[in-house]
Design a protein around this motif. Structure first.
Motif, mmCIF file in Angstrom:
data_model
loop_
_atom_site.group_PDB
_atom_site.id
_atom_site.type_symbol
_atom_site.label_atom_id
_atom_site.label_comp_id
_atom_site.label_asym_id
_atom_site.label_seq_id
_atom_site.Cartn_x
_atom_site.Cartn_y
_atom_site.Cartn_z
ATOM 1 N N UNK A 1 59.011 14.448 24.337
ATOM 2 C CA UNK A 1 57.682 14.640 23.307
ATOM 3 C C UNK A 1 56.327 15.361 24.287
ATOM 4 N N UNK A 2 55.967 14.598 25.230
ATOM 5 C CA UNK A 2 54.918 15.105 26.079
ATOM 6 C C UNK A 2 55.081 16.511 26.517
ATOM 7 N N UNK A 3 56.238 17.043 26.825
ATOM 8 C CA UNK A 3 56.391 18.276 27.561
ATOM 9 C C UNK A 3 56.368 19.413 26.130
ATOM 10 N N UNK A 4 56.737 18.848 24.918
ATOM 11 C CA UNK A 4 56.864 19.901 24.029
ATOM 12 C C UNK A 4 55.478 20.248 23.681
ATOM 13 N N UNK A 5 54.612 19.230 23.609
ATOM 14 C CA UNK A 5 53.173 19.246 23.402
ATOM 15 C C UNK A 5 52.530 20.238 24.461
ATOM 16 N N UNK A 6 52.719 19.836 25.767
ATOM 17 C CA UNK A 6 52.287 20.758 26.618
ATOM 18 C C UNK A 6 52.730 22.133 26.825
ATOM 19 N N UNK B 1 56.122 24.329 22.773
ATOM 20 C CA UNK B 1 57.259 24.746 22.101
ATOM 21 C C UNK B 1 58.195 23.226 22.423
ATOM 22 N N UNK B 2 59.451 23.322 21.720
ATOM 23 C CA UNK B 2 60.240 22.282 21.793
ATOM 24 C C UNK B 2 60.938 22.372 23.349
ATOM 25 N N UNK B 3 60.875 21.036 23.887
ATOM 26 C CA UNK B 3 61.610 21.008 25.273
ATOM 27 C C UNK B 3 62.050 19.645 25.363
#
Length: 277
Positions: free
Chosen positions: A259-264, A267-269
Motif C-alpha cells: 500500500x505504501x509503495x503504491x502511494x509513493x 501506481x499499483x505495486x
C-alpha cells in the motif's frame, strides 16, 4: 614481498582484472521470470515477481557472473537507478568487498559483458562512477540493493558491484540504520527460515533531486522478505521502508508495504504479487 615479486604483481594486476571481468556478464531480457525465475518467490507454486512497470525506460536484467545467475534487477534508465533487485537468500557465506564497479553495456546498445566504463563510450542510460565523486560534499554513496552482506559466495558478492544494482544513498544511512536492517533481515531468516526457501526484494522510490544533475536520489529505500516452507506455504514475511537519511526505518507487513509503495509510486505495486502478506 621482494622487489621482484612486487614488480611482477604490478604488471599482472591489469591482466588479473581483465580475467575477472571476462567472467562478468548480464542479460537484458524481455521477461526475467522466464530467464531467471529462481529469484522470485513462488507461494503455492505460483511465481510471484514484483510489479514490472510498463515503459521503454524499464529494463529487466538477469545479473550473471561466471555463467551463474546471481540475482535479478528492474532498472530505470530515465532515473538511472534500479527500481529493485530480487534474490534468494541462502545464508551469509561471507565475501570480501571489491573496489571495481561495472556498468551494463546492453543499456547503451553495446555488447553483453559487464564492463568498466572506460571500455564503453557515450554512457547515457545509467549512472557512472563519476556521478558519485565528492561524497564529503554531497554525502551520497553507492547503496547496494542486493547487498554484499547477503551474498552466498565471493562470486555472488562480486556480482553485486554493478551500478545497475546501486542507487545514491545517504552515507550515514548506508552505514547506520540501513545496515542494521540488512543485518536484522539476515538474522531473522537464518533463524525462522532455516532449511526452507527465503526470497528478498530490495528497492527504492525516486526522489525530487538528482546527483550530478544526472542520477535520481531516492527518497526512500525499502526491503521485503518471504520465507516458504518445503510445501511452498508462507512461513514468515516482513518488510521495512525508510527515508534516505539516517533515521530509524519503519517495520511493517508486506501488505502494508504494498500500500505504501503504491502511494509513493503513484501506481499499483506488489512486492510478491499480493502473496506473502
Amino acid at each position: 614481498m621482494s622487489l621482484f615479486l612486487s614488480s611482477i604483481m604490478t604488471l599482472l594486476t591489469p591482466v588479473l582484472l581483465l580475467l575477472a571481468l571476462s567472467g562478468c556478464s548480464s542479460e537484458v531480457v524481455n521477461d526475467f521470470t522466464h530467464t531467471c525465475p529462481q529469484f522470485f518467490a513462488n507461494p503455492g507454486g505460483t511465481l510471484s515477481p514484483p510489479t514490472v512497470f510498463k515503459g521503454s525506460n524499464y529494463k529487466q536484467i538477469c545479473q550473471i557472473l561466471n555463467n551463474i545467475p546471481e540475482y535479478a534487477t528492474l532498472y530505470d534508465t530515465a532515473n538511472r537507478i534500479p527500481v529493485y533487485s530480487a534474490y534468494k537468500f541462502e545464508g551469509r557465506k561471507g565475501g570480501d568487498r571489491q573496489g571495481n564497479w561495472y556498468i551494463e553495456p546492453q543499456l547503451e546498445d553495446k555488447g553483453p559483458q559487464m564492463a568498466s566504463e572506460s571500455n564503453v563510450k557515450h554512457i547515457n542510460n545509467q549512472a557512472v562512477n563519476a556521478d558519485y565523486k565528492g561524497t564529503s560534499t554531497h554525502h551520497f554513496v553507492k547503496g547496494h540493493l542486493a547487498p554484499v552482506l547477503h551474498a552466498t559466495s565471493q562470486s555472488c558478492a562480486n556480482a553485486t558491484f554493478t551500478l545497475t544494482n546501486a542507487a545514491p544513498q545517504n552515507d550515514k544511512f548506508n552505514n547506520g540504520e540501513w545496515k542494521k536492517i540488512e543485518n536484522a533481515v539476515a538474522k531473522t531468516l537464518e533463524k525462522q527460515c532455516k532449511g526452507n526457501s527465503a526470497y528478498i526484494v530490495t528497492g527504492v522510490v525516486p526522489g525530487p533531486d538528482k546527483l550530478n544533475n544526472r542520477v535520481n536520489i531516492p527518497g526512500h529505500f525499502w526491503t521485503a522478505y518471504c520465507c516458504l516452507d518445503n510445501n511452498l506455504k508462507e512461513k514468515a514475511s516482513g518488510a521495512f521502508i525508510g527515508e534516505n537519511k539516517n533515521v530509524p526505518v519503519k517495520e511493517m507487513s508486506v501488505k502494508e508495504l504494498d500500500r505504501k509503495l503504491s502511494d509513493e509510486y503513484g501506481k499499483v505495486f506488489r512486492v510478491f504479487g499480493s502473496k506473502c502478506n
